[in-house]
Design an enzyme around this catalytic site. Structure first.
Site, PDB file in Angstrom:
ATOM      1  N   LYS A 204       0.839  -1.212   0.000  1.00  0.00           N
ATOM      2  CA  LYS A 204       0.000   0.000   0.000  1.00  0.00           C
ATOM      3  C   LYS A 204       0.864   1.249   0.000  1.00  0.00           C
ATOM      4  O   LYS A 204       0.648   2.193  -0.764  1.00  0.00           O
ATOM      5  CB  LYS A 204      -0.914   0.021   1.228  1.00  0.00           C
ATOM      6  CG  LYS A 204      -1.570   1.377   1.500  1.00  0.00           C
ATOM      7  CD  LYS A 204      -2.466   1.348   2.714  1.00  0.00           C
ATOM      8  CE  LYS A 204      -1.773   1.503   4.015  1.00  0.00           C
ATOM      9  NZ  LYS A 204      -1.408   2.899   4.347  1.00  0.00           N
ATOM     10  N   ASN A 205       1.885   1.260   0.871  1.00  0.00           N
ATOM     11  CA  ASN A 205       2.686   2.473   1.061  1.00  0.00           C
ATOM     12  C   ASN A 205       3.723   2.709  -0.026  1.00  0.00           C
ATOM     13  O   ASN A 205       4.477   3.674   0.039  1.00  0.00           O
ATOM     14  CB  ASN A 205       3.317   2.449   2.457  1.00  0.00           C
ATOM     15  CG  ASN A 205       2.252   2.593   3.521  1.00  0.00           C
ATOM     16  OD1 ASN A 205       1.099   2.931   3.222  1.00  0.00           O
ATOM     17  ND2 ASN A 205       2.603   2.316   4.763  1.00  0.00           N
TER      18      ASN A 205
ATOM     19  N   CYS B 161      -4.671  12.796  12.765  1.00  0.00           N
ATOM     20  CA  CYS B 161      -5.365  11.508  12.658  1.00  0.00           C
ATOM     21  C   CYS B 161      -5.234  10.787  13.989  1.00  0.00           C
ATOM     22  O   CYS B 161      -4.533  11.260  14.881  1.00  0.00           O
ATOM     23  CB  CYS B 161      -4.839  10.702  11.486  1.00  0.00           C
ATOM     24  SG  CYS B 161      -3.513   9.584  11.897  1.00  0.00           S
TER      25      CYS B 161
ATOM     26  N   ARG C   5       0.612  14.728  13.074  1.00  0.00           N
ATOM     27  CA  ARG C   5       1.161  14.500  11.724  1.00  0.00           C
ATOM     28  C   ARG C   5       1.213  15.768  10.872  1.00  0.00           C
ATOM     29  O   ARG C   5       0.567  15.863   9.821  1.00  0.00           O
ATOM     30  CB  ARG C   5       0.421  13.383  11.027  1.00  0.00           C
ATOM     31  CG  ARG C   5       0.446  12.086  11.834  1.00  0.00           C
ATOM     32  CD  ARG C   5      -0.292  10.955  11.182  1.00  0.00           C
ATOM     33  NE  ARG C   5       0.435  10.359  10.073  1.00  0.00           N
ATOM     34  CZ  ARG C   5      -0.005   9.297   9.396  1.00  0.00           C
ATOM     35  NH1 ARG C   5      -1.151   8.753   9.713  1.00  0.00           N
ATOM     36  NH2 ARG C   5       0.699   8.787   8.408  1.00  0.00           N
TER      37      ARG C   5
ATOM     38  N   VAL D  94       2.846  18.722   8.250  1.00  0.00           N
ATOM     39  CA  VAL D  94       3.528  18.582   6.950  1.00  0.00           C
ATOM     40  C   VAL D  94       4.596  19.663   6.764  1.00  0.00           C
ATOM     41  O   VAL D  94       4.981  20.001   5.638  1.00  0.00           O
ATOM     42  CB  VAL D  94       2.500  18.618   5.790  1.00  0.00           C
ATOM     43  CG1 VAL D  94       1.613  17.381   5.804  1.00  0.00           C
ATOM     44  CG2 VAL D  94       1.669  19.910   5.828  1.00  0.00           C
TER      45      VAL D  94
ATOM     46  N   ASP E  51       4.644   0.449  11.967  1.00  0.00           N
ATOM     47  CA  ASP E  51       3.441  -0.189  11.422  1.00  0.00           C
ATOM     48  C   ASP E  51       3.326  -1.656  11.815  1.00  0.00           C
ATOM     49  O   ASP E  51       2.325  -2.304  11.491  1.00  0.00           O
ATOM     50  CB  ASP E  51       3.418  -0.057   9.893  1.00  0.00           C
ATOM     51  CG  ASP E  51       3.261   1.395   9.451  1.00  0.00           C
ATOM     52  OD1 ASP E  51       3.477   1.676   8.267  1.00  0.00           O
ATOM     53  OD2 ASP E  51       2.946   2.242  10.315  1.00  0.00           O
TER      54      ASP E  51
ATOM     55  N   ARG F 163      -8.714  -0.276   4.804  1.00  0.00           N
ATOM     56  CA  ARG F 163      -7.807   0.674   4.147  1.00  0.00           C
ATOM     57  C   ARG F 163      -6.490   0.036   3.752  1.00  0.00           C
ATOM     58  O   ARG F 163      -5.829   0.480   2.826  1.00  0.00           O
ATOM     59  CB  ARG F 163      -7.505   1.837   5.074  1.00  0.00           C
ATOM     60  CG  ARG F 163      -8.750   2.622   5.500  1.00  0.00           C
ATOM     61  CD  ARG F 163      -8.349   3.818   6.286  1.00  0.00           C
ATOM     62  NE  ARG F 163      -7.371   4.586   5.515  1.00  0.00           N
ATOM     63  CZ  ARG F 163      -6.879   5.744   5.948  1.00  0.00           C
ATOM     64  NH1 ARG F 163      -7.260   6.192   7.128  1.00  0.00           N
ATOM     65  NH2 ARG F 163      -6.017   6.406   5.240  1.00  0.00           N
TER      66      ARG F 163
END
Ligand code: EPZ
Length: 422
Positions: A22-23, A117, A122, A124, A306, A398
């Site tokens: 996914k990443n 989240c 988080r 930027v 993760d 997700r």
């Protein structure tokens, strides 16, 4: 709303295949904004996040089509908009990674700030510092970042922290900039290597892939083509914990050992013996023979955050006291209270979790708070005698392709049910 109903304690057995990462797929899909042409992306996981990003790309003017379940055709005939709106970015913060490629193509972009989240604030700021160094004027108004540059010029950028997203965004903004960009203290995750290899396959000039110093020589034009995404090391790690709990009857298919060194080294430190044959990987060492351990999550090649929830679930039934220190995200222990509802004995002390091994998991009704936390609760539910209900599984959708189908094939009793409210 969907939930999982799991009747645990069933002996699981068989092979479970790993999908595309996914990443890696997310930033590579963003990179199709950099140049006009047709892209064929293979081994793309069929996930909600991929669908969300495809919608963002379509809003920007691209055409995204499934040639089959895991192959996407993306056609870029020029962007019709430079704006990624809040309604989409809020559902998936990784959409902020469209900013670099839009800037590379159009020299201006307007992207919604992603907001926080469940696992952390988080920000930027590192992304924006990188764009400024490349010559962008940055303005933030009404929840949107607007960036514009007469010309993107190569620069030396030293990241305060090896942020995955900032590294990806800056690389994509720099591939067509004038001159050379030197990115120091860059993130080194295998998914970033995959993004770089994808860009190089289209003619980008990138040196130092896989290191913390990435050098990008800007080019005039790139040549879109076909690319295959790497396997998902986080999905593989999640299922390897299942393999241990099944005494090796569950075998993971398609994992790449080199992408998982720190995780596998930690399991070996706990006394696990990693078995491999062809593209199969499994662990037969019974939980009773495992030792407690200390984990500190770190940027790659350190222990991946993760896989923190998944190894915590394993440590919960390993005799003795284990410890986990979460250094990447400030709020990534939401699964602790849910696991404790399943009979574990975990205490939190700031960014440290102390895990006292217990005999076994107990069935209970629990709630997924984020993607990896959700996966850890499903693992515990599969090994708790009785009926466990895991709610808010939209988090799990997700990042895990066809989870319940893959588990049912192993003999699990898991089904997706509808529940009111929650
Ligand atoms: C990526 O998120 C992954 N997401 C995350 O996976 C993963 O947990 C994370 O990297 C770390 O490995 C995707 O690739 C889509 P970061 P990202 O920028 O890019 C701080 C999953 O479960 N930071 O490396 O958002 C930030 O707040 C997901 O699949 C700044 O302070 O991670 C965090 O504390 C969850 N300023 C830390 O750095 C910035 O400008 C790491 O963030 C950027 C980041």
């Amino acid at each position: 709303m969907d939930a999982y109903r799991i009747v645990g304690g069933k002996g699981l057995e068989g092979e479970i295949a790993i999908g595309g990462a996914k990443n890696a797929a997310l930033p590579i899909l963003c990179a199709t904004l950099v140049e006009k042409g047709t892209y064929i992306l293979k081994n793309v996981p069929a996930l909600k996040d991929i669908k969300t990003l495809s919608k963002v790309l379509e809003k920007l003017g691209l055409r995204v089509e499934n040639l089959d379940k895991n192959t996407l055709k993306v056609v870029n005939e020029g962007l019709k908009s430079i704006e990624a709106t809040y309604d989409l970015v809020k559902t998936m913060r990784a959409s902020f990674t469209v900013m670099g490629p839009i800037l590379a193509h159009e020299k201006r972009a307007k992207v919604s700030l992603p907001g926080g989240c469940a696992i952390g604030a988080r920000p930027v700021d590192l992304h924006l510092k990188g764009f400024e160094a490349l010559g962008c004027e940055i303005q933030i108004h009404h929840g949107y970042v607007e960036a514009e540059a007469k010309e993107l010029k190569g620069a030396k950028i030293v990241l305060d922290f090896p942020s995955v997203g900032a590294t990806e965004n800056i690389i994509m903004a720099a591939v067509k900039a004038k001159g050379e960009t030197i990115l120091e203290n860059a993130a080194r995750e295998p998914e970033i290597d995959d993004l770089c290899n994808f860009l190089v396959s289209m003619g980008a000039k990138i040196q130092g892939i896989g290191t913390s110093k990435i050098v990008i020589e800007g080019v005039e034009k790139l040549y879109p083509g076909e690319y295959t995404i790497i396997p998902d090391r986080i999905e593989a790690g999640t299922y390897l914990v299942l393999s241990i709990l099944s005494k090796g009857k569950v075998k993971v298919k398609g994992a790449v050992r080199e992408h998982m060194d720190s995780f596998l080294a930690k399991l070996e430190e706990m006394g696990a013996e990693i078995k491999e044959e062809g593209d199969l990987m499994w662990i037969e060492t019974p939980v009773e023979n495992l030792k407690p351990a200390i984990v500190k999550t770190m940027p790659h090649p350190g222990f991946p955050t993760d896989l923190q929830a998944q190894i915590m679930t394993l440590m919960s039934v390993v005799k003795g006291t284990s410890e986990i220190k979460e250094t990447i995200f400030e709020n990534r222990f939401m699964h602790v209270s849910e696991l404790n509802r399943m009979g574990t004995n975990i205490k939190i002390d700031g960014n440290r979790a102390l895990i006292e091994g217990v005999e076994k998991f107990e069935y209970a009704e629990v709630m997924a708070s984020d993607l990896r936390a959700g996966a850890s609760l499903v693992i515990a539910g599969l090994y708790a005698e009785g009926e466990t209900i895991v709610t808010r599984i939209y988090h799990i959708d997700r990042g895990y392709e066809a989870l319940e189908d893959k588990l049912v094939k192993l003999g699990a009793h898991i089904e997706r049910i509808k529940v009111e409210g929650v």
